[in-house]
Design a protein around this motif. Sequence first.
Motif, PDB file in Angstrom:
ATOM      1  N   VAL A  13       0.833  -1.197   0.000  1.00  0.00           N
ATOM      2  CA  VAL A  13       0.000   0.000   0.000  1.00  0.00           C
ATOM      3  C   VAL A  13       0.871   1.252   0.000  1.00  0.00           C
ATOM      4  O   VAL A  13       0.635   2.201  -0.741  1.00  0.00           O
ATOM      5  CB  VAL A  13      -0.941  -0.001   1.227  1.00  0.00           C
ATOM      6  CG1 VAL A  13      -1.551   1.363   1.420  1.00  0.00           C
ATOM      7  CG2 VAL A  13      -2.016  -1.050   1.058  1.00  0.00           C
ATOM      8  N   ARG A  14       1.931   1.197   0.805  1.00  0.00           N
ATOM      9  CA  ARG A  14       2.800   2.364   0.885  1.00  0.00           C
ATOM     10  C   ARG A  14       3.493   2.589  -0.453  1.00  0.00           C
ATOM     11  O   ARG A  14       3.594   3.701  -0.953  1.00  0.00           O
ATOM     12  CB  ARG A  14       3.836   2.142   1.981  1.00  0.00           C
ATOM     13  CG  ARG A  14       4.700   3.364   2.187  1.00  0.00           C
ATOM     14  CD  ARG A  14       4.928   3.620   3.658  1.00  0.00           C
ATOM     15  NE  ARG A  14       5.124   5.039   3.873  1.00  0.00           N
ATOM     16  CZ  ARG A  14       6.279   5.532   4.316  1.00  0.00           C
ATOM     17  NH1 ARG A  14       7.288   4.746   4.562  1.00  0.00           N
ATOM     18  NH2 ARG A  14       6.392   6.822   4.507  1.00  0.00           N
ATOM     19  N   LEU A  16       2.399   1.737  -3.250  1.00  0.00           N
ATOM     20  CA  LEU A  16       1.401   2.226  -4.185  1.00  0.00           C
ATOM     21  C   LEU A  16       1.204   3.718  -4.045  1.00  0.00           C
ATOM     22  O   LEU A  16       1.101   4.442  -5.020  1.00  0.00           O
ATOM     23  CB  LEU A  16       0.069   1.507  -3.938  1.00  0.00           C
ATOM     24  CG  LEU A  16       0.003   0.082  -4.465  1.00  0.00           C
ATOM     25  CD1 LEU A  16      -1.257  -0.578  -3.959  1.00  0.00           C
ATOM     26  CD2 LEU A  16       0.035   0.089  -5.974  1.00  0.00           C
ATOM     27  N   ALA A  17       1.170   4.154  -2.792  1.00  0.00           N
ATOM     28  CA  ALA A  17       0.979   5.577  -2.546  1.00  0.00           C
ATOM     29  C   ALA A  17       2.125   6.364  -3.166  1.00  0.00           C
ATOM     30  O   ALA A  17       1.934   7.425  -3.752  1.00  0.00           O
ATOM     31  CB  ALA A  17       0.890   5.853  -1.052  1.00  0.00           C
ATOM     32  N   ALA A  20       1.845   6.396  -6.837  1.00  0.00           N
ATOM     33  CA  ALA A  20       0.840   7.361  -7.247  1.00  0.00           C
ATOM     34  C   ALA A  20       1.486   8.716  -7.481  1.00  0.00           C
ATOM     35  O   ALA A  20       1.124   9.448  -8.389  1.00  0.00           O
ATOM     36  CB  ALA A  20      -0.254   7.473  -6.193  1.00  0.00           C
ATOM     37  N   GLY A  21       2.456   9.039  -6.645  1.00  0.00           N
ATOM     38  CA  GLY A  21       3.154  10.300  -6.790  1.00  0.00           C
ATOM     39  C   GLY A  21       3.863  10.361  -8.126  1.00  0.00           C
ATOM     40  O   GLY A  21       3.855  11.391  -8.802  1.00  0.00           O
ATOM     41  N   ALA A  24       1.297  10.504 -10.877  1.00  0.00           N
ATOM     42  CA  ALA A  24       0.480  11.707 -10.844  1.00  0.00           C
ATOM     43  C   ALA A  24       0.821  12.653 -11.984  1.00  0.00           C
ATOM     44  O   ALA A  24      -0.056  13.300 -12.542  1.00  0.00           O
ATOM     45  CB  ALA A  24       0.669  12.419  -9.511  1.00  0.00           C
ATOM     46  N   THR A  25       2.094  12.712 -12.337  1.00  0.00           N
ATOM     47  CA  THR A  25       2.491  13.623 -13.398  1.00  0.00           C
ATOM     48  C   THR A  25       1.860  13.225 -14.725  1.00  0.00           C
ATOM     49  O   THR A  25       1.676  14.041 -15.602  1.00  0.00           O
ATOM     50  CB  THR A  25       4.019  13.630 -13.537  1.00  0.00           C
ATOM     51  OG1 THR A  25       4.480  12.297 -13.367  1.00  0.00           O
ATOM     52  CG2 THR A  25       4.651  14.532 -12.514  1.00  0.00           C
ATOM     53  N   LEU A  27      -1.122  11.991 -15.013  1.00  0.00           N
ATOM     54  CA  LEU A  27      -2.577  12.110 -14.957  1.00  0.00           C
ATOM     55  C   LEU A  27      -3.058  13.365 -15.667  1.00  0.00           C
ATOM     56  O   LEU A  27      -2.412  14.396 -15.601  1.00  0.00           O
ATOM     57  CB  LEU A  27      -3.039  12.204 -13.503  1.00  0.00           C
ATOM     58  CG  LEU A  27      -3.272  10.917 -12.753  1.00  0.00           C
ATOM     59  CD1 LEU A  27      -3.845  11.256 -11.393  1.00  0.00           C
ATOM     60  CD2 LEU A  27      -4.240  10.030 -13.503  1.00  0.00           C
ATOM     61  N   PRO A  28      -4.189  13.285 -16.316  1.00  0.00           N
ATOM     62  CA  PRO A  28      -4.750  14.513 -16.876  1.00  0.00           C
ATOM     63  C   PRO A  28      -5.186  15.434 -15.744  1.00  0.00           C
ATOM     64  O   PRO A  28      -5.660  14.983 -14.708  1.00  0.00           O
ATOM     65  CB  PRO A  28      -5.967  14.003 -17.649  1.00  0.00           C
ATOM     66  CG  PRO A  28      -6.310  12.700 -17.033  1.00  0.00           C
ATOM     67  CD  PRO A  28      -5.029  12.127 -16.513  1.00  0.00           C
ATOM     68  N   ALA A  29      -4.967  16.704 -15.919  1.00  0.00           N
ATOM     69  CA  ALA A  29      -5.298  17.643 -14.860  1.00  0.00           C
ATOM     70  C   ALA A  29      -6.742  18.084 -15.007  1.00  0.00           C
ATOM     71  O   ALA A  29      -7.140  18.619 -16.032  1.00  0.00           O
ATOM     72  CB  ALA A  29      -4.372  18.851 -14.939  1.00  0.00           C
ATOM     73  N   ALA A  30      -7.510  17.843 -13.964  1.00  0.00           N
ATOM     74  CA  ALA A  30      -8.920  18.198 -14.015  1.00  0.00           C
ATOM     75  C   ALA A  30      -9.102  19.709 -14.034  1.00  0.00           C
ATOM     76  O   ALA A  30     -10.119  20.217 -14.443  1.00  0.00           O
ATOM     77  CB  ALA A  30      -9.656  17.606 -12.828  1.00  0.00           C
ATOM     78  N   ALA A  31      -8.087  20.416 -13.535  1.00  0.00           N
ATOM     79  CA  ALA A  31      -8.233  21.862 -13.414  1.00  0.00           C
ATOM     80  C   ALA A  31      -8.049  22.575 -14.750  1.00  0.00           C
ATOM     81  O   ALA A  31      -8.256  23.767 -14.831  1.00  0.00           O
ATOM     82  CB  ALA A  31      -7.260  22.401 -12.402  1.00  0.00           C
ATOM     83  N   HIS A  32      -7.630  21.870 -15.760  1.00  0.00           N
ATOM     84  CA  HIS A  32      -7.559  22.494 -17.081  1.00  0.00           C
ATOM     85  C   HIS A  32      -8.759  22.033 -17.873  1.00  0.00           C
ATOM     86  O   HIS A  32      -8.770  20.962 -18.445  1.00  0.00           O
ATOM     87  CB  HIS A  32      -6.276  22.083 -17.806  1.00  0.00           C
ATOM     88  CG  HIS A  32      -5.047  22.542 -17.094  1.00  0.00           C
ATOM     89  ND1 HIS A  32      -4.761  23.863 -16.903  1.00  0.00           N
ATOM     90  CD2 HIS A  32      -4.041  21.859 -16.522  1.00  0.00           C
ATOM     91  CE1 HIS A  32      -3.623  23.968 -16.239  1.00  0.00           C
ATOM     92  NE2 HIS A  32      -3.182  22.772 -15.972  1.00  0.00           N
TER      93      HIS A  32
END
Lengths: 193, 423
Positions: A13-14, A16-17, A20-21, A24-25, A27-32
């Motif tokens: 799990v750790r 995985l976390a 995820a970091g 994350a780069t 990932l599509p940014a929801a804010a755009h």
Amino acid sequence: MFPPSLIPGLATVRALALAAGVLATALPAAAHPHAHTHGHMDLAVAIDAQTVTLALEGPLDGFLGFERAPRNDAERKRVADMVARLKAADGLFQPDAAAGCRLQKVELDSAVLGLRGAHGHGHDHDGKAEHADIAVDIVFTCTRAAQARFIDAKPLFEAYPRLRSIDVQVAAPQKQFRRTLGPRAARLDLAGR
Amino acid sequence: MSRAFLLGLAWRSAWNRRFTLALTVFSIALSTFMLLGVERVRTDLRSSFSSAVSGTDLIVGARTGSVQLLLYSVFHVGAATNNIRWSSVEALEQLRGVAWVVPLSLGDSHRGFPVLGTTPAYFAHFRYGEQQPLQLREGQRFRDLYEVVIGAELADRLGYRIGQRIALAHGTGEISLGAGHDDKPFTISGILARTGTPVDRTAHISLEAMEALHVDWMAGAPLPGKSISAEEARALQLQPRSVTAALVGLHNRAAVFSVQRQVNNFGAEPLMSVLPGVALDELWDVVGAGEQALLLMSGLVALVSMAGLMSVILAGLNERRRELAVLRTVGASPWQVLALLALEGILLTLAGMALGLLALVICVLAFNPWLQAHFGLTLDLRQVTSMQWLLLAGLLLAGWLASLLPGWRAYRLSLADGLSPRI
């Protein structure tokens, strides 16, 4: 000793976390909100004591099947039908009856169609763009907005089969969260959690 | 044939096979432990993730991925691609609907723990879990320029006390690369109460102190031949020129999208803002895939132990053919034989599950402090999720079905061949 079965679980799990970091780069940014994907729209839902505000934004294609000014009578009729349908937004989005909501206003904003909302969204296309978007702002006035357990968008997906998915960001008084709606999961669940 | 007599016989038969049966019970216990343990960790990891920040409506930073912005501003994992100007922070405060802005400045560390430069507003507005404010375990907030407030985990791990002086290091590595801020030591003025969030691992200093640390630095290295002492730095203008990110709170929560729109269209420099709750969900989408794999693994463990249960009963059945045949000859109906085997199966499963649950409770109680210290994770046994009930019911059903198959076989074979003399 620590139980051996739990340790790998946790370590995984750790890891995985951390992974995820790294991911994350990518990932599509929801804010755009300007990524233009046909069949996909973004929806922002804000819930206040007295109002439920929905801001839907995405490619015109999802509603019309084309993304330019109408060129013939058939296309002009399509646009007129779409405008009429979106203006009657309570036929597309149905908040939980427990909230006692009624449609207050709808604003449409699409540069290509010459529709201007009152406040605009600052994303004027210069007309030469290959793709064009539409933004729909919907305001419901409710007697008990906080009581809304869901908002049903099934009629929207039924009316516009080209629409495949909607990314929803919700800001309720006590929580913020994200959901994805589609024709098979068209009800935005506000309770739970 | 009387039921009590039959049950008595069955009990003695089971007692005769107690070692094999104990093994079965143990394997069921293990799979119960695994399944529920993984589910527990999964649920609580999620809630401890999402308790890292609350009460903040928007996180503002330079344009990057929304998850990345969340990771470095809240979890202090990774690094920002760009800083945001101080003038932008001031402009944020002027936006309509904005109640407060807490600037965050990251990049330094103390023995591997992140150092966060911020304003006193951080202690006033930052919330975690269910809107809980930060509280000091001892001491007070930083007042002097060279004072630091440390998280509980940092304090406990390094054995720090109020009044102790520590040196901060440049960069975020565990090993100091020789470039330190040893010339400007900090005094610990306060230790925060434990939160179970990244705050526990963080050393908090003022933005001005962050600036003072770097007045004689240029491009990530000390300026040669130019050293400004701690006391000299006090006299300087310590207004920060830029910060890493900012937390924003609004008067009206529902106005968040209009403020977000204003921030994203900010003219002076490219900014972005994310709703922390939404970014957390996005982060979980990524972690969630691995989490599903974890659940699948424990499902497989359960399957294997069910197969074990079945094979133990089937193997035992061969030895018990005679026994069952004798039962039939003395008057037990095939249904009674079947019922006996099914009853044995369900009792075995129940005993295994009870043992597994007991082991889980003991482990959670015993290792919670350790988990809390190393992973910031608190396992909560009281909240049984619907998924856990489902898993328990599934285990029970699977265990029972696994014992039915051999029972059905016994039902068919019991009289036919059990009495023949060859075995």
